[in-house]
Enzyme design. Structure first.
Site, PDB file in Angstrom:
ATOM      1  N   ARG A   1      32.237  52.703  10.813  1.00 51.98           N
ATOM      2  CA  ARG A   1      30.976  52.055  10.476  1.00 51.98           C
ATOM      3  C   ARG A   1      29.994  52.289  11.624  1.00 51.98           C
ATOM      4  O   ARG A   1      30.367  52.241  12.800  1.00 51.98           O
ATOM      5  CB  ARG A   1      31.181  50.557  10.262  1.00 51.98           C
ATOM      6  N   HIS A   2      28.754  52.536  11.290  1.00 53.44           N
ATOM      7  CA  HIS A   2      27.705  52.782  12.289  1.00 53.44           C
ATOM      8  C   HIS A   2      27.579  51.613  13.272  1.00 53.44           C
ATOM      9  O   HIS A   2      28.044  50.505  13.018  1.00 53.44           O
ATOM     10  CB  HIS A   2      26.363  53.010  11.600  1.00 53.44           C
TER      11      HIS A   2
ATOM     12  N   TRP B   1      18.482  44.632  12.045  1.00 51.48           N
ATOM     13  CA  TRP B   1      18.652  43.991  10.740  1.00 51.48           C
ATOM     14  C   TRP B   1      20.055  43.398  10.579  1.00 51.48           C
ATOM     15  O   TRP B   1      20.215  42.387   9.916  1.00 51.48           O
ATOM     16  CB  TRP B   1      18.346  44.973   9.607  1.00 51.48           C
ATOM     17  N   ASN B   2      21.077  44.031  11.168  1.00 50.73           N
ATOM     18  CA  ASN B   2      22.416  43.419  11.153  1.00 50.73           C
ATOM     19  C   ASN B   2      22.340  42.035  11.786  1.00 50.73           C
ATOM     20  O   ASN B   2      22.862  41.065  11.241  1.00 50.73           O
ATOM     21  CB  ASN B   2      23.430  44.248  11.951  1.00 50.73           C
TER      22      ASN B   2
ATOM     23  N   GLY C   1      20.868  48.344   2.983  1.00 55.13           N
ATOM     24  CA  GLY C   1      20.929  49.291   1.876  1.00 55.13           C
ATOM     25  C   GLY C   1      20.505  50.675   2.300  1.00 55.13           C
ATOM     26  O   GLY C   1      20.921  51.188   3.333  1.00 55.13           O
TER      27      GLY C   1
ATOM     28  N   ARG D   1      20.865  55.077  11.138  1.00 49.62           N
ATOM     29  CA  ARG D   1      21.850  54.333  11.932  1.00 49.62           C
ATOM     30  C   ARG D   1      23.197  55.046  11.971  1.00 49.62           C
ATOM     31  O   ARG D   1      23.861  55.052  12.998  1.00 49.62           O
ATOM     32  CB  ARG D   1      21.972  52.897  11.419  1.00 49.62           C
TER      33      ARG D   1
ATOM     34  N   GLU E   1      24.607  54.269   2.351  1.00 51.82           N
ATOM     35  CA  GLU E   1      24.927  52.882   2.011  1.00 51.82           C
ATOM     36  C   GLU E   1      24.559  52.577   0.569  1.00 51.82           C
ATOM     37  O   GLU E   1      23.716  53.254  -0.036  1.00 51.82           O
ATOM     38  CB  GLU E   1      24.166  51.942   2.968  1.00 51.82           C
ATOM     39  N   ARG E   2      25.186  51.547   0.036  1.00 53.40           N
ATOM     40  CA  ARG E   2      24.868  51.064  -1.309  1.00 53.40           C
ATOM     41  C   ARG E   2      23.390  50.690  -1.350  1.00 53.40           C
ATOM     42  O   ARG E   2      22.898  49.939  -0.502  1.00 53.40           O
ATOM     43  CB  ARG E   2      25.718  49.826  -1.605  1.00 53.40           C
TER      44      ARG E   2
END
Length: 193
Positions: free
Chosen positions: A8-9, A14-15, A22, A58, A82-83
């Site tokens: 995972r990046h 935003w995290n 998204g 990212r 990403e979704r």
């Protein structure tokens, strides 16, 4: 048999704010860059043959830092993105509830279906498995894509959480995917800084 490490990046602003990312092209924040550098240092001594990555910023930044350390080239693949979050991208849970109510998950907001995310992820992983027999492949992607495909491929696993820059190693043997390492972030431990 191919060994595939799902990564995972690194973290983004935003995290930290709890915003749905998204397909928004959000870069790593400074913590995310530092996490990716620590991960790259960990992977530098490994026997890796290839790096594949989502082209979203990212993931791309994370993959390029790994590439700098390992000397490998990065191959970008849109199936690893990403979704898509549709209308919820950029919003927090509180903002979604305010705008669409507590049942916002039941409203058609243009969010990509889980089955679509699983299909493109599985298609990618099966292709990599067949193309890179006997090799070790790094795949840099995103939390939801990794999570939904992990659930789909690895049966009855106790956890499906994936931290930023975590490594999860999958192997496929006798037509069955298995997990050899899950959500490992030992490179982020204080002793390694």
């Amino acid at each position: 048999m191919a060994t595939i490490a799902l990564i995972r990046h690194g973290s983004t602003s935003w995290n930290k704010e709890g915003r749905a990312q998204g397909s928004s092209n959000i870069p790593l924040d400074q913590d995310g860059i530092n996490q990716a550098r620590l991960l790259a240092g960990r992977l530098k001594s490994g026997q890796w043959n290839h790096i594949y990555s989502s082209g979203l910023e990212r993931a791309k930044q994370t993959a390029l830092l790994i590439a700098d350390a390992t000397g490998l080239n990065v191959h970008f693949d849109d199936r690893l993105k990403e979704r898509s979050g549709g209308q919820i991208e950029g919003t927090t849970e509180a903002e979604r509830i305010e705008k669409w109510g507590t049942g916002w998950r039941d409203v058609d907001l243009g969010i990509e279906a889980i089955e679509e995310v699983q299909k493109r992820g599985k298609d990618f992983l099966e292709e990599i498995y067949l193309r890179h027999q006997g090799e070790n492949v790094l795949v840099v992607s995103h939390g939801a894509l990794i999570q939904f495909n992990f659930i789909h491929l690895v049966a009855d696993f106790p956890s499906t959480h994936f931290d930023n820059t975590s490594i999860t190693i999958l192997k496929k043997q006798d037509n069955r995917w298995t997990c050899e390492l899950h959500n490992c972030t030992k490179h982020l431990e204080r002793d390694n800084k």
